[in-house]
Design an enzyme around this catalytic site. Sequence first.
Site, PDB file in Angstrom:
ATOM      1  N   GLY A   2       0.763  -1.073  -0.032  1.00 55.04           N
ATOM      2  CA  GLY A   2      -0.009  -0.190  -0.055  1.00 55.04           C
ATOM      3  C   GLY A   2       0.929   1.239   0.051  1.00 55.04           C
ATOM      4  O   GLY A   2       0.617   2.190  -0.782  1.00 55.04           O
ATOM      5  N   GLN A  18       4.124   0.730  12.598  1.00 58.23           N
ATOM      6  CA  GLN A  18       3.825  -0.528  12.251  1.00 58.23           C
ATOM      7  C   GLN A  18       4.640  -1.906  12.645  1.00 58.23           C
ATOM      8  O   GLN A  18       4.184  -2.874  12.745  1.00 58.23           O
ATOM      9  CB  GLN A  18       4.177  -0.327  10.526  1.00 58.23           C
ATOM     10  CG  GLN A  18       3.032   0.500   9.927  1.00 58.23           C
ATOM     11  CD  GLN A  18       1.718  -0.383   9.975  1.00 58.23           C
ATOM     12  OE1 GLN A  18       1.711  -1.450   9.467  1.00 58.23           O
ATOM     13  NE2 GLN A  18       0.740   0.222  10.572  1.00 58.23           N
ATOM     14  N   GLY A  47       7.312  -1.578   1.293  1.00 61.36           N
ATOM     15  CA  GLY A  47       6.449  -1.959   2.165  1.00 61.36           C
ATOM     16  C   GLY A  47       7.229  -2.347   3.700  1.00 61.36           C
ATOM     17  O   GLY A  47       7.975  -3.007   3.749  1.00 61.36           O
ATOM     18  N   GLU A  80       4.081  -5.532   6.958  1.00 59.74           N
ATOM     19  CA  GLU A  80       3.966  -6.893   7.280  1.00 59.74           C
ATOM     20  C   GLU A  80       5.457  -7.576   7.690  1.00 59.74           C
ATOM     21  O   GLU A  80       5.424  -8.528   8.361  1.00 59.74           O
ATOM     22  CB  GLU A  80       3.275  -7.906   6.040  1.00 59.74           C
ATOM     23  CG  GLU A  80       2.178  -7.225   5.771  1.00 59.74           C
ATOM     24  CD  GLU A  80       1.483  -8.155   4.860  1.00 59.74           C
ATOM     25  OE1 GLU A  80       1.779  -9.046   4.120  1.00 59.74           O
ATOM     26  OE2 GLU A  80       0.218  -7.759   4.530  1.00 59.74           O
TER      27      GLU A  80
END
Lengths: 736, 316
Positions: free
Chosen positions: A515, A629, A693, A696
């Site tokens: 994203g 995150q 990213g 994750e």
Amino acid sequence: MKFETPAGINPIDQLRVIGKPTDRIEGPLKTTGTAKYAYEHNDEVSNPAYGYVVGAAIAKGRIKTIDQTKAKVAPGVLAIVTAASVGALQQGKFYVDRLLAGPEIDHYHQAVAVVVAETFEQARAAASLLKISYTKTKGVYDLAAAKDSAPISRQGQSGPLRQTNVGDFDGAFASAPVKLDETYTTPDQTHAMMEPHATIAHWDGDMLTCWCCIQQLNWGARDVATILGIPQENIRLIATFIGGGFGGKGTALSDIIAASLAAQAAGRPVKLALPRPLMMNNTIHRPATIQRIRIGATPDGTITAIGHESWSGNLPGGGVESATASTRLLYAGANRFTQLRLAVLDLAEGSAMRAPGEATGMMALEIAMDELAEKLNIDPVALRIKNDTQEDPEKPGRKFSSRKLVECLQTGAGQFGWNKRQAKPGTVREGQWLIGMGVASAIRGAPIMKSAARVRLNREGIVTVETDMTDIGTGSYTIIEQTAAEMMGVTMDKVVVKLGDSSFPTSPGSAGQWGAASATSGVYAACVKLRDAVANSLGVRVEEAEFVGGQVRGGNRSYPLGDAAKATELVAQDEMTYGTLSREYAQDAFGAHFVEVGVNSYTGEIRVRRMLAVCHAGRILNPKAARSQIIGAMTMGVGAALMEELVVDKQVGFFVNHDLAGYEVPVHADIPHQEVVLLEDLDPTMSPMKAKGIGELGIVGVAAAVANAVYNATGIRVREYPITLDKLIDKLSINA
Amino acid sequence: MKTFTYERASIPAEATAAAARTPGAKFLAGGTNLLDLMKLEIEAPQHIIDIGKIGLNKIESTPAGGLHIGALVTNTDLAAHPIVRRDYGLLARALLAGASGQLRNKATTAGNLLQRTRCPYFYDTNQLCNKRVPGSGCAAIAGFSRQLGIIGTSTSCIATYPGDMAVAMRALDATVETVKANGAKRTLSLDQLYRLPGQTPHLETTLEKNELITSIVLPPPVGGVHIYHKVRDRSSYAFALVSVGAILKKDGTGRVAVGGIAPRPWRIESAEPLLPSGAKAFTAQLLKGARPTKENEFKLALVERTLTAVLNEAKH
Ligand SMILES: Cc1cc2nc3c(=O)[nH]c(=O)nc-3n(C[C@H](O)[C@H](O)[C@H](O)COP(=O)(O)OP(=O)(O)OC[C@H]3O[C@@H](n4cnc5c(N)ncnc54)[C@H](O)[C@@H]3O)c2cc1C
Ligand code: SF4
């Protein structure tokens, strides 16, 4: 704009706004309770009715009858929707689960009816008056029992490779001087995000508007269209804020379909949220795995053979948990073998959850590396460094675009005090507690997807960005605002970001940790166009134009940015698309996790004492958001290690602990001390943003680092997650 | 949730009279357990008698030197009371080990005693459960029983009483005072209050429908080290796998009640003389006749080990 060659210097490199630890711009809305989630769009929808989803009471079989006599006449009831009343629904492109069951029941709590009433309480009360009788058939719920007959998974369109072979694994493993051959299990897990799946559906003639919480709105609109059999142009999905997703809200699930059908049946807008106890069995989850890992090495620690097989289960036609993905890339070794097998299980659909495949597979692989290190009598950090590779081990010559795994491990080891770790397990004691340290590597693919955006400039110099990107609590609003501010040379207060509306240009949404990197690149492309339009409008040569401090400079003159839109608003739209760089390079994000635990020698209680993650993931667009995150993902990794398990009742055929009392996730008291180090990294092969990213990456490897720390503390190796005290206590000697 | 009628009582007699008058009535105290169960349709009272405003919210010393605790004193207030903190440390610790700050602000002393089991099958109305639907069967015995009981259970039900406070109350020899609609008062020990399931697991206490708990009385304080050790899978906000509430003297004598293993706080007074000889001997006696499932037999060892930790802690 097409991104085909590695990025050079561009306006993002100015780093006036990008790269700063900016607070999240929507933070005040959230802390004051004024950010509107799907269920809360009360001003937009007047007079909504309430829908209540009834889940199947059996795991497998058929609905014989649904007696609606009492429910129909219950107070407030407006409509009752069942498969019989709406006819067959099509299946979306991503999930295989039928979102409204009947007459066949495929799994427990699959939706069998939606009751619509004037109030939520009336809908719920009437739902319990439906008399549904079933014929049960025998189902398969036990992965271990189904394992041996599970075939090699079918090859999906975009799915993982089901089997890979490089060199001669069997031969090399057989002849390896040092061998490891162990089997590990990971349980089914649920996303347990705060906001339940919720939708308000509103029909205006043929036009359907849904306020929803779907992470990928373009997938959502596509799938709602297919499932309901209506044109996608007739659908508008709005998800201004999403209260967490972790992959659990990828595209259309039962809430949006139930609400849409219910609104049609009732002739009224319908509000509907899945009750928490329904979510675990009704929607999707991370599937359980059984994983066998074999590694052969020479006494100096060089891996010569590495094999990883994984078994998981799913509904017929469902995908496989690609637990071998990381093993294919993480360590060197000439002879390699991976295989994915897939059993049919009659449990809820297995699908994506934060770092699908990679988090699951690394739970096993990184314990295996710890075990191998012990066999070799080599430090676990050193073993990992020894087997680092700068190219794709399956495709020699294909380089990693950037890979600093070794730096992550070394930096982490230094900062964590790894040299204080005792190689001999069970030797460090503090009072009742046994203390241990563990390490694991982290790797997560860094996919990048085409993404579009529109930017507008008005005469006040306000830049407005529109894209259907979602913010699931990650900081999308903020980094997109930073990107536009950087590109247009303004401060962030001059930028307005509008997200989460499927009528905006299409982004890939929040998934696959693509994203941030993808959506900001789309905004970059649109801003490049807007810069051109501004320069043209002001009569400045594009190559000369400088966008700084709210001014446009060029040809010895300087204009307020808004002057370019004096006559009329300037609008630019573009999409960033990609060439072949992702095939030429292996693009992944890396990290290393260090964990210290205490294990109570009396009770076997495990308490994490401190954690450190060292990561690199290309340019860090906003260190504060990135850190959030990572620490969130580390926390989730602790959950995976120590407590998270959807318990399968193999007789009844369902996840028993289907609420947040039974499915425990870490609480604050479980997470005393976390540190995150983000290594400097720019990856010009990714996009002009040079970012990857990170959302994750942070979970991958954490659980194994905890498991390895537990082993180091106690000398007890647990290979079945989660590691709970009952798996330790009979082997734990009391340290009085 | 089923439709129900509601009234608010202003004095205890009004509450008991209403309960006697109205079939299917239930008292509502803090509501943190009852309302959850109603939303899930595990309980479906036809009438709610809100007792939140009937008084009974004082903590007072008794002439005998003990403590008289109103049924509606909140868990937060009880845990924070200076006399509780000074003389009944076990009770304060047990309370603070339970639930969360917000819940303890609402939860009451009587409501806490009467909280119902956390057996997951009890919570899912599609599953067989003798406690929820008498005679329907028990899905837990052959199912997921890791959290459930190992002693005092029956072939009908292996659920536990899940709470913490009552474990401390049991060790402290607390008694429960009640009143019925006809004005009759009773005083019950906790073993008299809680029934064992036998073949009627839906009957959890000996209270009658119109019987209201008015207070809990603690005898004068017992000297010694007060320890509450709660073992669970995460550090906070979880029910006990096993909890040990103990008051121990330097010479090793004392009293012990155990939570998380039985349908009521588990205490066997006749085993307590064995405490000075150590956890093993005492636990063997305490858990004599235990019938764990395969999934929860670890609790046998866990009780002994937790008690070992507690006995050690008391010595230091
Ligand atoms: C998320 C969560 C976590 C929790 N964790 C824990 C934990 O770790 N440890 C723990 O011990 N507890 C825990 N609890 C349970 C909590 O302690 C109880 O819900 C609470 O103590 C109940 O008190 P209440 O006043 O709200 O009872 P209510 O819900 O009002 O009532 C409970 C029952 O008692 C009856 N009742 C209430 N007062 C009287 C009276 N005076 N006379 C007769 N009958 C009466 C009611 O009719 C009802 O049947 C948890 C609860 C929740 C929701
Ligand atoms: S153990 Fe008791 S509460 Fe649980 S399912 Fe069986 S009967 Fe019901």
